[in-house]
Design a protein around this motif. Sequence first.
Motif, PDB file in Angstrom:
ATOM      1  N   ARG A  17      -4.251  11.195 -34.946  1.00 37.46           N
ATOM      2  CA  ARG A  17      -5.265   9.916 -34.670  1.00 37.46           C
ATOM      3  C   ARG A  17      -5.994   9.874 -36.012  1.00 37.46           C
ATOM      4  O   ARG A  17      -6.590   8.875 -36.294  1.00 37.46           O
ATOM      5  N   LEU A 110      -1.175  19.787 -23.647  1.00 30.22           N
ATOM      6  CA  LEU A 110      -2.391  20.424 -23.296  1.00 30.22           C
ATOM      7  C   LEU A 110      -2.349  21.447 -22.097  1.00 30.22           C
ATOM      8  O   LEU A 110      -2.939  22.380 -22.257  1.00 30.22           O
ATOM      9  N   LEU A 130     -12.510  20.923 -24.986  1.00 34.81           N
ATOM     10  CA  LEU A 130     -11.564  20.231 -26.213  1.00 34.81           C
ATOM     11  C   LEU A 130     -12.319  20.025 -27.415  1.00 34.81           C
ATOM     12  O   LEU A 130     -13.431  19.295 -27.348  1.00 34.81           O
ATOM     13  N   ASP A 133     -13.967  16.698 -28.568  1.00 29.62           N
ATOM     14  CA  ASP A 133     -14.899  15.894 -27.914  1.00 29.62           C
ATOM     15  C   ASP A 133     -16.274  16.902 -28.315  1.00 29.62           C
ATOM     16  O   ASP A 133     -16.377  18.109 -27.965  1.00 29.62           O
ATOM     17  N   TYR A 170      -6.805   8.078 -21.452  1.00 26.26           N
ATOM     18  CA  TYR A 170      -7.619   9.203 -20.796  1.00 26.26           C
ATOM     19  C   TYR A 170      -6.559   9.586 -19.780  1.00 26.26           C
ATOM     20  O   TYR A 170      -6.108   8.761 -19.164  1.00 26.26           O
ATOM     21  N   GLY A 171      -7.015  10.637 -19.161  1.00 21.61           N
ATOM     22  CA  GLY A 171      -6.784  11.190 -17.842  1.00 21.61           C
ATOM     23  C   GLY A 171      -7.621  10.293 -16.890  1.00 21.61           C
ATOM     24  O   GLY A 171      -8.641  10.189 -17.345  1.00 21.61           O
ATOM     25  N   GLU A 190      -2.318  10.631 -15.608  1.00 19.73           N
ATOM     26  CA  GLU A 190      -2.552  10.623 -17.257  1.00 19.73           C
ATOM     27  C   GLU A 190      -2.235   9.489 -17.811  1.00 19.73           C
ATOM     28  O   GLU A 190      -1.103   8.846 -17.651  1.00 19.73           O
ATOM     29  N   LYS A 191      -3.166   8.998 -18.546  1.00 24.92           N
ATOM     30  CA  LYS A 191      -3.128   7.745 -19.402  1.00 24.92           C
ATOM     31  C   LYS A 191      -2.435   6.761 -18.558  1.00 24.92           C
ATOM     32  O   LYS A 191      -1.195   6.088 -19.278  1.00 24.92           O
ATOM     33  N   ILE A 203     -11.505  11.298 -17.545  1.00 31.15           N
ATOM     34  CA  ILE A 203     -11.474  12.787 -17.787  1.00 31.15           C
ATOM     35  C   ILE A 203     -12.075  12.769 -19.151  1.00 31.15           C
ATOM     36  O   ILE A 203     -11.270  12.437 -19.994  1.00 31.15           O
ATOM     37  N   THR A 204     -12.921  13.839 -19.396  1.00 23.62           N
ATOM     38  CA  THR A 204     -13.519  14.063 -20.769  1.00 23.62           C
ATOM     39  C   THR A 204     -13.149  15.377 -21.100  1.00 23.62           C
ATOM     40  O   THR A 204     -12.708  16.254 -20.148  1.00 23.62           O
ATOM     41  N   TYR A 207     -13.735  20.885 -18.881  1.00 22.95           N
ATOM     42  CA  TYR A 207     -13.364  21.106 -17.409  1.00 22.95           C
ATOM     43  C   TYR A 207     -13.715  22.689 -17.000  1.00 22.95           C
ATOM     44  O   TYR A 207     -13.775  23.277 -17.876  1.00 22.95           O
ATOM     45  N   GLN A 229       1.444  18.119 -19.091  1.00 23.50           N
ATOM     46  CA  GLN A 229       0.203  17.468 -18.922  1.00 23.50           C
ATOM     47  C   GLN A 229      -0.729  18.385 -18.116  1.00 23.50           C
ATOM     48  O   GLN A 229      -0.622  18.786 -16.816  1.00 23.50           O
ATOM     49  N   THR A 231      -3.447  17.145 -16.714  1.00 21.78           N
ATOM     50  CA  THR A 231      -3.791  16.335 -15.684  1.00 21.78           C
ATOM     51  C   THR A 231      -3.080  16.340 -14.562  1.00 21.78           C
ATOM     52  O   THR A 231      -3.246  16.273 -13.308  1.00 21.78           O
ATOM     53  N   ARG A 252     -21.580  11.885 -25.549  1.00 19.72           N
ATOM     54  CA  ARG A 252     -20.244  12.471 -26.065  1.00 19.72           C
ATOM     55  C   ARG A 252     -19.679  11.822 -27.277  1.00 19.72           C
ATOM     56  O   ARG A 252     -19.939  10.288 -27.383  1.00 19.72           O
TER      57      ARG A 252
END
Length: 294
Positions: A17, A110, A130, A133, A170-171, A190-191, A203-204, A207, A229, A231, A252
Amino acid sequence: MSKVTRVVIPAAGLGTRFLPATKAQPKEMLPVVDKPAIQYVIEEAIRNDLNNILVVTGRGKRSIEDHFDQSFELEQLLIESGRDADLELVRAISKLGTIHYIRQGRPLGLGHAVLAAKAHVGSEPFVTMLADDIMAENSDLLSNMLALHDTTGCSVLSLMEVPREQIRLYGCAEVVQKGDGTVQVVSVVEKPEPSEAPSTLAITGRYLFTPEIFGAIEATPSGKNGEFQLTDAIARLSQTQPVLGVIFDRGRYDIGDKLEYLRAVVEIALGREDIGPAFAAELRGILAREFQTS
Ligand code: G1P
């Protein structure tokens, strides 16, 4: 103080990205003002007494290890040139606790990255952070998650409301309110497409897991984009034990996103005692000029 001490930081992703900056440089090493993103994450861990840190790395990520290692030559140079303040900064980094590293091998998602931490974590609860973030220094998200785990023994997700069109990034978690003011996760996906998302709670990147997450990852087939995943594994875990959530709404920065990255740099720089006032003056000048010409 929480009993949880272990933290796993997946850092093997390719960072597509943020191309081209991440072509030959880990996204976790992108500077935010004058520190790489992952240093903010590790400092947040240490502020929360998570001192047993495992970073899951991969090909092309060596600079992460170098950054947190002692840099003898650099220290020598700074000593000889009398640059005490810089020396202190550099030494402080290598004293940020013991950081362990493990390589993921193939980046298969992930869930797969977290599973690489299984032998290190053993049968203890642990936090996963993560590295793209980063949280404002005064954020109490992680300490709230740790406190909730301490009283319940459950896994805890960090959840944030997002505009519906963004949930596809996102999740997504569907939750129910519990009597005690906390929320319990009833489903995660998930997404999802915005039109199909069961909620707008994302979900950010923080965890807290019970060790049963490893069995759930192992039992979960690959999912979206052919990746394992996290998630999907959380969905499985939530069928066998309660997974709780902490909903938060500020502090965040998703620095993998170019606009959020710029916001992080500006807000963090403005909040700094050393450069904040001078930067604010610069920024006022820039905005005034932009205003005049547009
Ligand atoms: C990952 C997870 C996703 C989560 C997000 C948080 O996605 O797969 O569930 O919501 O992190 O940032 P990624 O950002 O790696 O695409």
